[in-house]
Design a protein around this motif. Sequence first.
Motif, PDB file in Angstrom:
ATOM      1  N   PHE A  34      43.685  31.236  45.110  1.00  0.00           N
ATOM      2  CA  PHE A  34      43.045  32.135  44.152  1.00  0.00           C
ATOM      3  C   PHE A  34      42.278  33.191  44.927  1.00  0.00           C
ATOM      4  O   PHE A  34      41.997  33.016  46.119  1.00  0.00           O
ATOM      5  N   SER A  35      41.890  34.264  44.247  1.00  0.00           N
ATOM      6  CA  SER A  35      41.036  35.217  44.906  1.00  0.00           C
ATOM      7  C   SER A  35      39.688  34.545  45.175  1.00  0.00           C
ATOM      8  O   SER A  35      39.032  34.050  44.258  1.00  0.00           O
ATOM      9  N   LEU A  36      39.322  34.483  46.444  1.00  0.00           N
ATOM     10  CA  LEU A  36      38.096  33.855  46.939  1.00  0.00           C
ATOM     11  C   LEU A  36      38.048  32.349  46.718  1.00  0.00           C
ATOM     12  O   LEU A  36      36.986  31.737  46.819  1.00  0.00           O
ATOM     13  N   GLY A  37      39.179  31.743  46.381  1.00  0.00           N
ATOM     14  CA  GLY A  37      39.164  30.298  46.177  1.00  0.00           C
ATOM     15  C   GLY A  37      40.534  29.689  46.367  1.00  0.00           C
ATOM     16  O   GLY A  37      41.467  30.340  46.853  1.00  0.00           O
ATOM     17  N   CYS A  38      40.635  28.418  45.998  1.00  0.00           N
ATOM     18  CA  CYS A  38      41.928  27.744  46.000  1.00  0.00           C
ATOM     19  C   CYS A  38      41.926  26.705  44.886  1.00  0.00           C
ATOM     20  O   CYS A  38      40.875  26.390  44.320  1.00  0.00           O
ATOM     21  N   GLY A  39      43.107  26.185  44.576  1.00  0.00           N
ATOM     22  CA  GLY A  39      43.231  25.233  43.483  1.00  0.00           C
ATOM     23  C   GLY A  39      42.618  23.890  43.813  1.00  0.00           C
ATOM     24  O   GLY A  39      42.405  23.544  44.980  1.00  0.00           O
ATOM     25  N   ARG A  40      42.317  23.155  42.764  1.00  0.00           N
ATOM     26  CA  ARG A  40      41.819  21.790  42.964  1.00  0.00           C
ATOM     27  C   ARG A  40      42.930  20.899  43.491  1.00  0.00           C
ATOM     28  O   ARG A  40      44.099  21.127  43.228  1.00  0.00           O
ATOM     29  N   LEU A  41      42.521  19.855  44.224  1.00  0.00           N
ATOM     30  CA  LEU A  41      43.491  18.940  44.828  1.00  0.00           C
ATOM     31  C   LEU A  41      43.815  17.822  43.845  1.00  0.00           C
ATOM     32  O   LEU A  41      43.282  16.730  43.939  1.00  0.00           O
ATOM     33  N   ARG A  91      33.610  45.966  33.642  1.00  0.00           N
ATOM     34  CA  ARG A  91      34.494  46.918  32.953  1.00  0.00           C
ATOM     35  C   ARG A  91      35.605  46.193  32.190  1.00  0.00           C
ATOM     36  O   ARG A  91      36.462  46.841  31.580  1.00  0.00           O
ATOM     37  N   GLY A  92      35.627  44.854  32.261  1.00  0.00           N
ATOM     38  CA  GLY A  92      36.654  44.082  31.568  1.00  0.00           C
ATOM     39  C   GLY A  92      38.004  44.117  32.259  1.00  0.00           C
ATOM     40  O   GLY A  92      39.027  43.810  31.647  1.00  0.00           O
ATOM     41  N   GLU A  93      38.006  44.476  33.548  1.00  0.00           N
ATOM     42  CA  GLU A  93      39.270  44.565  34.290  1.00  0.00           C
ATOM     43  C   GLU A  93      39.567  43.266  35.026  1.00  0.00           C
ATOM     44  O   GLU A  93      38.646  42.563  35.432  1.00  0.00           O
ATOM     45  N   PRO A  94      40.869  42.948  35.239  1.00  0.00           N
ATOM     46  CA  PRO A  94      41.199  41.818  36.105  1.00  0.00           C
ATOM     47  C   PRO A  94      40.812  42.133  37.549  1.00  0.00           C
ATOM     48  O   PRO A  94      40.795  43.300  37.949  1.00  0.00           O
ATOM     49  N   THR A  95      40.514  41.084  38.307  1.00  0.00           N
ATOM     50  CA  THR A  95      40.256  41.250  39.748  1.00  0.00           C
ATOM     51  C   THR A  95      41.537  41.034  40.542  1.00  0.00           C
ATOM     52  O   THR A  95      41.532  41.055  41.772  1.00  0.00           O
ATOM     53  N   ILE A  96      42.638  40.814  39.819  1.00  0.00           N
ATOM     54  CA  ILE A  96      43.942  40.531  40.397  1.00  0.00           C
ATOM     55  C   ILE A  96      44.823  41.760  40.221  1.00  0.00           C
ATOM     56  O   ILE A  96      44.734  42.395  39.157  1.00  0.00           O
ATOM     57  N   PRO A  97      45.707  42.112  41.130  1.00  0.00           N
ATOM     58  CA  PRO A  97      45.959  41.381  42.364  1.00  0.00           C
ATOM     59  C   PRO A  97      44.900  41.660  43.423  1.00  0.00           C
ATOM     60  O   PRO A  97      44.302  42.717  43.454  1.00  0.00           O
ATOM     61  N   THR A  98      44.728  40.674  44.265  1.00  0.00           N
ATOM     62  CA  THR A  98      43.997  40.874  45.502  1.00  0.00           C
ATOM     63  C   THR A  98      45.072  41.029  46.580  1.00  0.00           C
ATOM     64  O   THR A  98      46.266  41.012  46.265  1.00  0.00           O
ATOM     65  N   THR A  99      44.679  41.220  47.827  1.00  0.00           N
ATOM     66  CA  THR A  99      45.685  41.264  48.891  1.00  0.00           C
ATOM     67  C   THR A  99      45.423  40.129  49.878  1.00  0.00           C
ATOM     68  O   THR A  99      44.297  39.637  49.984  1.00  0.00           O
ATOM     69  N   LEU A 100      46.449  39.754  50.605  1.00  0.00           N
ATOM     70  CA  LEU A 100      46.279  38.694  51.597  1.00  0.00           C
ATOM     71  C   LEU A 100      45.269  39.110  52.653  1.00  0.00           C
ATOM     72  O   LEU A 100      44.455  38.304  53.097  1.00  0.00           O
ATOM     73  N   ASP A 101      45.290  40.380  53.030  1.00  0.00           N
ATOM     74  CA  ASP A 101      44.355  40.853  54.033  1.00  0.00           C
ATOM     75  C   ASP A 101      42.916  40.701  53.542  1.00  0.00           C
ATOM     76  O   ASP A 101      42.040  40.203  54.250  1.00  0.00           O
ATOM     77  N   GLN A 102      42.700  41.093  52.308  1.00  0.00           N
ATOM     78  CA  GLN A 102      41.363  40.958  51.720  1.00  0.00           C
ATOM     79  C   GLN A 102      40.935  39.489  51.685  1.00  0.00           C
ATOM     80  O   GLN A 102      39.783  39.152  51.984  1.00  0.00           O
ATOM     81  N   GLU A 103      41.859  38.620  51.304  1.00  0.00           N
ATOM     82  CA  GLU A 103      41.531  37.191  51.232  1.00  0.00           C
ATOM     83  C   GLU A 103      41.238  36.612  52.614  1.00  0.00           C
ATOM     84  O   GLU A 103      40.321  35.814  52.770  1.00  0.00           O
TER      85      GLU A 103
END
Length: 253
Positions: free
Chosen positions: A134-141, A202-214
């Motif tokens: 996820f952007s700034l995170g990852c899924g639960r295990l 602003r009600g905008e999605p934060t997605i997509p992010t980029t791999l570089d940013q992550e």
Amino acid sequence: MDIQILPILNDNYCYLLHDSVTGQVGVVDPGDADPVLDVLDAQGWRLNVIFNTHHHGDHVAGNQALKDRFGCPVIGPEADRSRIGTLDTGVAGGDTVRFGSETGAVLSIPGHTRHHIAFHFPDSRALFCGDTLFSLGCGRLFEGTAADMWQSMRALMPLPGDTRVYCGHEYTQSNARFAVTVDPDNAALRARVDEIAAQRARGEPTIPTTLDQERHTNPFLRADEPGVQTALGMDGADPVAVFAALRQRKDSF
Ligand code: ZN
Ligand code: FE
């Protein structure tokens, strides 16, 4: 391909793909069919293919209604055929898929679920990674270990930095609140936190992010970075152990 972001359910994203060369239309992780049908009808499009990253209901529950309407195949993890009743074409890491004029690579990224996959379309610089990154995170295990998930994070890292990351949920702002606690001196992260707050206001999605940013801001990709290790009191520790500690902290954050 053009990629349209469809917010569905509480905080899921599904993605509508349109190949301008061939006119093909696809969807990734339709957890609900209605919002997809609304857009398809408004555009006058027919659906050609459904892609699933993993078996969870919030990613596959719309499959049947879309198949009923368009007769299109569902492509998803072969090893989860018993858990995705609507699956037609099973794939696994190392396979390729065709969409429109493009070829996508299937990546095996277990951890959130055992057979979780991602679809990477290099021509469009697009990665559909479901609930793994996820952007700034990852899924639960849910079905894997920290070692599995860290390995999955590492499997995504060699992709080009300008790869756009289309993940399964809008969790970015709550992920950001956690990220600053474990990577406090990261200036790129702090700048990103402000940008996220503005986007959400602003009600905008934060997605997509980029791999570089992550790579520069997501603590779950930075378990081998001194800044993160020091914040956790784990200087020089095995990245898997650091990743496990990060995941544990986030679970109870
Ligand atoms: Zn999931
Ligand atoms: Fe999900």
